[in-house]
Design a protein around this motif. Structure first.
Motif, PDB file in Angstrom:
ATOM      1  N   TYR A  62      34.831 -20.732   1.496  1.00 23.91           N
ATOM      2  CA  TYR A  62      34.514 -20.618   0.069  1.00 23.91           C
ATOM      3  C   TYR A  62      34.611 -19.145  -0.309  1.00 23.91           C
ATOM      4  O   TYR A  62      33.966 -18.300   0.323  1.00 23.91           O
ATOM      5  CB  TYR A  62      33.111 -21.160  -0.208  1.00 23.91           C
ATOM      6  CG  TYR A  62      32.595 -20.752  -1.564  1.00 23.91           C
ATOM      7  CD1 TYR A  62      33.212 -21.220  -2.721  1.00 23.91           C
ATOM      8  CD2 TYR A  62      31.512 -19.887  -1.694  1.00 23.91           C
ATOM      9  CE1 TYR A  62      32.764 -20.839  -3.969  1.00 23.91           C
ATOM     10  CE2 TYR A  62      31.046 -19.506  -2.946  1.00 23.91           C
ATOM     11  CZ  TYR A  62      31.678 -19.981  -4.082  1.00 23.91           C
ATOM     12  OH  TYR A  62      31.237 -19.587  -5.310  1.00 23.91           O
ATOM     13  N   PRO A  64      34.024 -16.667  -3.422  1.00 24.22           N
ATOM     14  CA  PRO A  64      33.544 -16.509  -4.802  1.00 24.22           C
ATOM     15  C   PRO A  64      34.672 -15.989  -5.687  1.00 24.22           C
ATOM     16  O   PRO A  64      35.431 -15.101  -5.280  1.00 24.22           O
ATOM     17  CB  PRO A  64      32.420 -15.470  -4.669  1.00 24.22           C
ATOM     18  CG  PRO A  64      31.939 -15.616  -3.261  1.00 24.22           C
ATOM     19  CD  PRO A  64      33.165 -15.948  -2.454  1.00 24.22           C
ATOM     20  N   PHE A  69      37.743 -24.769  -3.187  1.00 19.18           N
ATOM     21  CA  PHE A  69      37.817 -24.383  -1.777  1.00 19.18           C
ATOM     22  C   PHE A  69      38.661 -25.420  -1.048  1.00 19.18           C
ATOM     23  O   PHE A  69      38.625 -26.605  -1.391  1.00 19.18           O
ATOM     24  CB  PHE A  69      36.430 -24.237  -1.125  1.00 19.18           C
ATOM     25  CG  PHE A  69      35.624 -25.502  -1.043  1.00 19.18           C
ATOM     26  CD1 PHE A  69      35.697 -26.326   0.070  1.00 19.18           C
ATOM     27  CD2 PHE A  69      34.789 -25.882  -2.088  1.00 19.18           C
ATOM     28  CE1 PHE A  69      34.956 -27.498   0.151  1.00 19.18           C
ATOM     29  CE2 PHE A  69      34.046 -27.054  -2.022  1.00 19.18           C
ATOM     30  CZ  PHE A  69      34.121 -27.866  -0.902  1.00 19.18           C
ATOM     31  N   PHE A  95      38.999 -28.858  -3.075  1.00 17.83           N
ATOM     32  CA  PHE A  95      37.799 -29.388  -3.733  1.00 17.83           C
ATOM     33  C   PHE A  95      37.354 -28.425  -4.828  1.00 17.83           C
ATOM     34  O   PHE A  95      37.519 -27.213  -4.701  1.00 17.83           O
ATOM     35  CB  PHE A  95      36.646 -29.503  -2.728  1.00 17.83           C
ATOM     36  CG  PHE A  95      36.877 -30.500  -1.639  1.00 17.83           C
ATOM     37  CD1 PHE A  95      36.406 -31.799  -1.749  1.00 17.83           C
ATOM     38  CD2 PHE A  95      37.567 -30.146  -0.488  1.00 17.83           C
ATOM     39  CE1 PHE A  95      36.614 -32.722  -0.747  1.00 17.83           C
ATOM     40  CE2 PHE A  95      37.784 -31.069   0.523  1.00 17.83           C
ATOM     41  CZ  PHE A  95      37.311 -32.357   0.392  1.00 17.83           C
ATOM     42  N   SER A  96      36.732 -28.956  -5.854  1.00 22.23           N
ATOM     43  CA  SER A  96      36.078 -28.092  -6.842  1.00 22.23           C
ATOM     44  C   SER A  96      34.891 -27.398  -6.185  1.00 22.23           C
ATOM     45  O   SER A  96      34.054 -28.048  -5.555  1.00 22.23           O
ATOM     46  CB  SER A  96      35.585 -28.924  -8.021  1.00 22.23           C
ATOM     47  OG  SER A  96      34.613 -28.185  -8.754  1.00 22.23           O
ATOM     48  N   ALA A  97      34.806 -26.084  -6.346  1.00 22.34           N
ATOM     49  CA  ALA A  97      33.663 -25.346  -5.806  1.00 22.34           C
ATOM     50  C   ALA A  97      32.427 -25.505  -6.681  1.00 22.34           C
ATOM     51  O   ALA A  97      31.342 -25.071  -6.314  1.00 22.34           O
ATOM     52  CB  ALA A  97      34.017 -23.867  -5.657  1.00 22.34           C
ATOM     53  N   LYS A  98      32.591 -26.137  -7.842  1.00 19.86           N
ATOM     54  CA  LYS A  98      31.450 -26.403  -8.736  1.00 19.86           C
ATOM     55  C   LYS A  98      30.814 -27.760  -8.463  1.00 19.86           C
ATOM     56  O   LYS A  98      29.610 -27.924  -8.560  1.00 19.86           O
ATOM     57  CB  LYS A  98      31.908 -26.392 -10.202  1.00 19.86           C
ATOM     58  CG  LYS A  98      32.429 -25.065 -10.706  1.00 19.86           C
ATOM     59  CD  LYS A  98      31.295 -24.185 -11.217  1.00 19.86           C
ATOM     60  CE  LYS A  98      31.851 -22.925 -11.874  1.00 19.86           C
ATOM     61  NZ  LYS A  98      32.716 -22.149 -10.942  1.00 19.86           N
ATOM     62  N   THR A  99      31.665 -28.779  -8.176  1.00 18.64           N
ATOM     63  CA  THR A  99      31.161 -30.154  -8.099  1.00 18.64           C
ATOM     64  C   THR A  99      31.452 -30.827  -6.758  1.00 18.64           C
ATOM     65  O   THR A  99      30.923 -31.908  -6.501  1.00 18.64           O
ATOM     66  CB  THR A  99      31.814 -31.031  -9.186  1.00 18.64           C
ATOM     67  OG1 THR A  99      33.219 -31.138  -8.912  1.00 18.64           O
ATOM     68  CG2 THR A  99      31.609 -30.434 -10.573  1.00 18.64           C
ATOM     69  N   GLY A 100      32.291 -30.230  -5.928  1.00 20.32           N
ATOM     70  CA  GLY A 100      32.648 -30.858  -4.667  1.00 20.32           C
ATOM     71  C   GLY A 100      33.625 -32.012  -4.813  1.00 20.32           C
ATOM     72  O   GLY A 100      33.970 -32.657  -3.820  1.00 20.32           O
ATOM     73  N   LEU A 101      34.062 -32.313  -6.048  1.00 22.67           N
ATOM     74  CA  LEU A 101      35.035 -33.396  -6.214  1.00 22.67           C
ATOM     75  C   LEU A 101      36.400 -32.987  -5.656  1.00 22.67           C
ATOM     76  O   LEU A 101      36.797 -31.830  -5.764  1.00 22.67           O
ATOM     77  CB  LEU A 101      35.186 -33.767  -7.699  1.00 22.67           C
ATOM     78  CG  LEU A 101      33.988 -34.450  -8.351  1.00 22.67           C
ATOM     79  CD1 LEU A 101      34.265 -34.714  -9.833  1.00 22.67           C
ATOM     80  CD2 LEU A 101      33.650 -35.775  -7.662  1.00 22.67           C
TER      81      LEU A 101
END
Lengths: 330, 330
Positions: A62, A64, A69, A95-101
């Motif tokens: 990950y 920032p 990621f 994957f979205s680093a905000k939601t993990g989707l």
């Protein structure tokens, strides 16, 4: 609640993502982020399947500032060539680093890894090789031998390439490919000592378990990037070379200690230089890179999850811009 | 050389793979294989993304006799509900154990994990619960509370379910769902001590960090499966209960020591029983399970990569048989 994901195949990705300065800059930014200390990069998950002479590695990081990621799965099954299949395969998932989707699947069969690995070589050359490189040497004759020369040429437009391999025919074929792709002189060199003596930049790309580059071959104004070792048994560079160089740099110290050239040097008790600097620290200006035209520098690349996150993020952006790949509601 | 892969979405998989004895038997076979000692199951790769209150885990296992191995990626992003998204997501990738080629992508958003986790509860109940269970209790009111009761009912067809949760309304809703799905009596029970006293089988499914089940509530003829703890901070069962039980079983000792109930008991110095047996050893007959109707047994489930390989292999077979999902050349 289904959401759309992007699915891109190797063919899509070969169209969309090339080995160019955009790619090199993206990977360079990932190294700079690694130096910030805020990157989260867990140890590599590795599993051996001995019955099939196979292994699988999983890398992630990950970073920032990157809004996704990547998780990369790299199987290497070394009996595959007997079946007419490539040894290396795999895929990346973004994957979205905000939601993990899940946002994107890159069914790249290792293509993005090839590109990001070569791009790291360009980053190393940019920051560590002498300003003026007329001849570059490459040891090894595989895909990375070709790509490392392509990548390094982006930052050091050398005029000549020398290729050494255990198999002279493969070295000649590799040199011909490099000559064709870069439009410069390239030829096989049977004597590795001669190759190093005549080069200002050498990249080792072999799976060697015994050094292919001797310490006594180092000469003023040489930079060496060793990118072949990514496992606990591999070793391309004479451990004495690490201690003899003016500067030895790791992509990630924790990985080089167990998977890279540093491992052998530590085991032999030859490395007494403490914790080496990381490439990211050089990129970010936290540690000096090459300090004189005569310095001897070595960079040890084992491959980082940060590079995967960087290339996957770039691939997603480019695919979106060009409408490459397909979408699926999951 | 492109090859075809299967891509199945959550919707495809909900049609194809259910919580039935085929699934339970497949997961049971994976546990038996774990006991053989030839399974390769590396430590879980785990990465926290603190800025997003997220984490991602990667699990895998190679089980000899299964012709593929799964890699599962499970992101948990706990602020997602504020965005109207589920906290848990993810996917599984099935690779050939012979060539390492990707064979199937299961874009299941965690559905297969839900099923294989519940199936492990059924395996535990089958081998450890008293032969005759009339009342089963469940602590927690989420998806797993429902699925664990469904799964356990396959192997112990109890007549009544009691549900405890911190939120009485949620417990009532969970009980109503269980009653509807199993066609039996199910009701909320506000007193957890009462729930345990009245049950012969209790499954804890909470994310608790302080025990929800006290040692003094144990009674002869009780089996407890604790499946909620899968992280270093979680703890559902009073550590004294582990020592007080006649038999305490781990799904995987190395995981339970760091992620399961055993962690707290070891830290508190309460567990002095040496290395506990694993569920696989009980399944394979290498270690006795329940030895009398009056015994008190506890099973600690943290979730194993072997279960993922088992369920992914099953999913691929069923999808192929039914023509579910789509194929893509990669």
């Amino acid at each position: 609640m289904p959401h759309d994901i992007l699915i891109a195949t190797e063919a899509d990705l070969r169209e969309a993502v090339g080995l160019d300065m955009t790619t090199v800059n993206t990977v360079e930014a990932a190294f700079a982020a690694l130096a910030s200390g805020t990157v989260v990069m867990p140890p590599i998950l590795s599993m051996a399947i001995e019955e099939a002479n196979g292994e699988v590695d999983v890398k992630t990081a990950y970073i920032p500032g990157f809004d996704g990621f990547a998780i990369k799965v790299s199987p290497g099954f070394f009996d595959n060539p007997k079946l007419g299949l490539p040894s290396l395969n795999g895929l990346m998932i973004l994957f979205s680093a905000k939601t993990g989707l899940v946002e994107a699947l890159f069914l790249d069969n290792g293509y993005l890894t090839d590109v990001r690995t070569a791009a790291a070589g360009a980053v190393a050359a940019k920051h560590l090789a002498p300003e003026r490189v007329t001849t570059a040497g490459v040891m090894g004759t595989g895909v990375q031998a070709r790509l490392q020369m392509e990548a390094a040429h982006l930052v050091r437009p050398f005029e000549r390439v020398l290729v050494w391999g255990r198999d002279g025919d493969k070295a000649a074929a590799c040199a011909a490919d490099i000559a064709a792709s870069l439009g410069i002189e390239a030829r096989a060199e049977a004597d590795p000592a001669r190759l190093v003596a005549d080069s200002q930049l050498v990249v080792t790309t072999t799976p060697a378990r015994e050094p292919v580059l001797r310490a006594e071959w180092l000469h003023p104004g040489l930079h060496v990037t060793a990118m072949g070792s990514d496992q606990g048994e591999k070793n391309e560079i004479d451990p004495a070379a690490l201690a003899a160089a003016n500067l030895y740099v790791c992509d990630r110290v924790s990985q080089c200690e167990t998977l890279g050239e540093l491992r052998t040097a530590l085991k032999a008790g030859i490395w007494t230089g403490g914790t080496p600097p990381e490439l990211g620290a050089v990129v970010a200006g936290h540690h000096p890179g090459r300090t004189s035209a005569d310095a001897v520098t070595i960079c040890d690349l084992t491959g980082t999850g940060a590079q995967d996150t960087a290339i996957a993020t770039l691939a997603r952006r480019v695919c979106s811009e060009r409408g490459a790949g397909s979408t699926m509601a999951v």
